[in-house]
Design an enzyme around this catalytic site. Structure first.
Site, short mmCIF file in Angstrom:
data_model
loop_
_atom_site.label_atom_id
_atom_site.label_comp_id
_atom_site.label_asym_id
_atom_site.label_seq_id
_atom_site.Cartn_x
_atom_site.Cartn_y
_atom_site.Cartn_z
N LYS A 212 5.03 -8.13 -26.92
CA LYS A 212 5.82 -7.08 -27.57
C LYS A 212 4.94 -6.20 -28.44
CE LYS A 212 9.94 -8.09 -29.00
NZ LYS A 212 11.09 -8.64 -29.78
N GLU A 218 -3.27 -15.24 -28.07
CA GLU A 218 -3.52 -15.88 -26.77
C GLU A 218 -3.41 -14.88 -25.63
OE1 GLU A 218 -1.47 -18.94 -29.48
OE2 GLU A 218 -1.27 -16.80 -29.00
N GLY A 274 12.03 -14.01 -27.86
CA GLY A 274 11.17 -14.28 -26.71
C GLY A 274 11.73 -15.31 -25.75
N ARG A 275 12.32 -16.37 -26.28
CA ARG A 275 12.82 -17.44 -25.41
C ARG A 275 14.13 -17.07 -24.73
NH1 ARG A 275 12.85 -18.51 -30.63
NH2 ARG A 275 14.74 -19.12 -31.77
N GLU A 360 12.72 -24.76 -30.13
CA GLU A 360 12.32 -23.65 -30.97
C GLU A 360 13.54 -23.02 -31.64
OE1 GLU A 360 8.71 -21.01 -30.21
OE2 GLU A 360 10.36 -19.65 -29.70
N HIS A 391 10.61 -43.43 -10.87
CA HIS A 391 9.48 -44.34 -10.73
C HIS A 391 8.52 -44.23 -11.91
CE1 HIS A 391 10.44 -45.61 -6.59
NE2 HIS A 391 11.02 -44.42 -6.55
N LYS A 511 -0.78 -20.79 -36.64
CA LYS A 511 -1.45 -19.58 -36.16
C LYS A 511 -2.22 -18.89 -37.29
CE LYS A 511 1.22 -16.94 -33.58
NZ LYS A 511 2.45 -16.28 -33.06
#
Length: 562
Positions: A212, A218, A274-275, A360, A391, A511
């Site tokens: 944005k 990152e 964002g999510r 979050e 399993h 961060k």
């Protein structure tokens, strides 16, 4: 005078206290008894919403439990909270923002207001721009710097700018354009980028940079590496960037400085977290993969579940019921996790996507008015596709000491039918849910001739709650419904807990500290002013980095002479 719900502590509300007292009464009631006393339970405690069928009969609830949970929803003004979201009120209190991801999938011609302005025309304009761009890429009309069409698409993002697109690509692979290769880069670990681009031709590769602000550490680190890789691979010509990069961003100045034509910048809005953004321009890679028509079907699925959530009475409202059941399991029965178990290989990344959406959103320790909560908030969401999980971790779910509610997700028809595979797959879904609920008693084990010494090891306690969600088949529209279902479950939980489900301050501290440490690692000199553990780790890394051939001086421990 009774305090309004927003001011009264949750655990002090009469509806909460009634649930707590009820839980004490029924805590040891077994699902075997509930089913024996009500032969029609398995048919009665089911619900169809849009194209999804829910069997919630294997939850440890009675009709009284459900009634008390619905009373809690009313006492918490859940209806008012839902209306406030759809009206565009600023329910993201700490950031002063509306929460309007529902506008991203509103049909053309709808009205969804943010600060008095209808945002649907803006949303539709971005969708039209995405559609035109996607058609040019998919048809081969868009050419790279050397005149070759695009064959590879690499999405660079992180968090919601990565998890949604990755999950959607895997989920809808059956519908994707197989002439295009899609890769996704998010990790700051350089191996992620190196492996994603190792076998790609720069002349045929398009990068989507999703940030944005166009400043996310990152994402922009990976974007700069992508730029270097592309320019180097195309003879050092910086002009190539404009033909091989597009941006999903709102920062036109930084996008242009990077070398991307702002005509190829796709915007979104601060009223979308964002999510919750995979159905915005963040979903550009999804549209490129499956095409505009399937993408709009995805949006239709979202919208149909939105309307169900907005209009259905709570007793027949799938997100409301599942949200309330999760509160019952978490806050009253003491379950600390939820396993999401899709019996559909295409949904292999769905649990990972839900981890961000749920934790979050609701991993909060203070209420909307800033007071510490006096109850548990978000459980831990996790999972793997069936039958693989059977399993590995199902042993813990069946016979471990922890109560782990499960959501099983399956489909009546396979997208890739192969012999008896699908019948065997669905048999496992139904069997696992049944085994968790009813278990196997010592008497049943003994009746099979099991030696007494082994009986305790082969007993299954049962009474482990689960939901089973079924649909006809996994389509783009059904995927949209599933995602919206869990979005609204998160909303219900947050409304009951009286927390802000739409901020994420918890990601900031680490961060910010990293920004202090980065120059200390890159420069390799200077004093360190952290705790003793962090200082020692930094010094160790500096020494190791120096041994790798770098000529960075090695700083002595604090207080020592070089």
């Amino acid at each position: 005078m009774t305090k309004p719900p927003s001011l009264q502590r949750l655990t002090q509300r009469p509806a909460w206290k009634d649930l707590a007292a009820h839980c004490d009464e029924v805590r040891n009631l077994h699902l075997r008894t509930l089913f024996a006393d009500d032969p029609g339970r398995g048919e009665r405690l089911t619900l169809t919403a849009v194209d999804l069928f829910l069997d919630y009969s294997k939850n440890r609830v009675s009709d009284q439990t459900l009634d008390l949970l619905l009373r809690l929803a009313k006492a918490s003004d859940l209806e008012g909270r839902i209306e406030a979201m759809f009206r565009g009120e600023r329910i993201n209190a700490t950031e002063g923002r509306s929460v309007m991801h529902v506008a991203l999938r509103a049909p053309k011609g709808s009205t969804m207001l943010v600060d008095g302005q209808n945002v649907v025309p803006e949303v539709q304009a971005v969708l039209e721009k995405m559609t035109g761009f996607s058609m040019r890429i998919r048809s081969g009309q868009w050419k790279g710097h050397t005149g070759k069409p695009i064959r590879n698409v690499v999405n660079i993002g992180i968090g919601g700018s990565d998890l949604g697109p990755v999950m959607a690509y895997d989920a809808l692979m059956h519908y994707s354009e197989r002439g295009l290769t899609f890769r996704f880069v998010s990790n700051l670990d350089g191996s992620d980028f190196v492996e994603a681009t190792r076998d790609l031709d720069p002349a045929e590769t398009l990068f989507i940079v999703a940030s944005k602000t166009f400043s996310t550490l990152e994402t922009m680190t990976n974007a700069q590496s992508a730029r270097d890789w592309l320019v180097s691979g195309l003879g050092g010509d910086d002009r190539a960037v404009a033909s091989h990069f597009v941006a999903v961003s709102t920062n036109a100045e930084k996008v242009s400085a990077f070398g991307i034509d702002t005509a190829n910048m796709f915007g979104f809005w601060d009223w979308v977290g964002g999510r919750y953004s995979m159905d915005s321009a963040i979903g550009l890679s999804t549209m490129l993969a499956v095409g505009p028509e399937h993408f709009r079907s995805l949006l239709q699925g979202f919208h149909r579940m939105d309307e169900h959530f907005r209009t259905a009475p709570f007793s027949k409202n799938m997100p409301v019921l599942m949200g309330l059941l999760s509160i019952w399991n978490n806050n009253f029965l003491g379950a600390q996790t939820v396993a999401v178990l899709p019996y559909e290989q295409y949904l292999k990344r769905f649990p990972a996507y839900l981890q961000q959406l749920t934790m979050e959103s609701n991993g909060k320790r203070v209420t909307l008015d800033g007071r510490p909560v006096d109850h548990q908030t978000s459980p831990i969401y996790w999972g793997e596709p069936g039958t693989n999980g059977q399993h590995s971790f199902y042993q813990l779910i069946h016979q471990g000491t922890r109560l782990i509610p499960c959501d099983f997700i399956a489909f009546d028809h396979a997208l890739g039918p192969l012999g008896r595979h699908h019948d065997l797959l669905l048999a496992n879904v139904f069997a696992q849910a049944g085994a968790l609920a009813f278990g196997k008693t010592a008497e049943e084990v003994k009746a099979e001739g099991t030696p007494d010494s082994l009986v305790p090891h082969r007993v299954f306690e049962g009474n482990r709650p689960s939901n089973v969600i079924l649909a006809d088949r996994l389509t783009p529209e059904v995927l949209g419904q599933l995602i919206a279902l869990y979005e609204h479950i998160v909303f219900v939980q947050g409304a009951i807990w009286n927390i802000d489900s739409f901020d994420q301050w918890g990601v900031e501290l680490g961060k910010a500290l990293a920004q202090r440490i980065i120059p200390e690692l890159e420069d390799g000199t200077g004093p360190l002013d952290h705790d003793s553990s962090t200082n020692n780790l930094i010094r160790r890394y500096r020494r190791s980095k120096g041994r790798r051939g770098s000529r960075i001086p090695i700083s002595p421990p604090d207080g020592e002479t070089p």
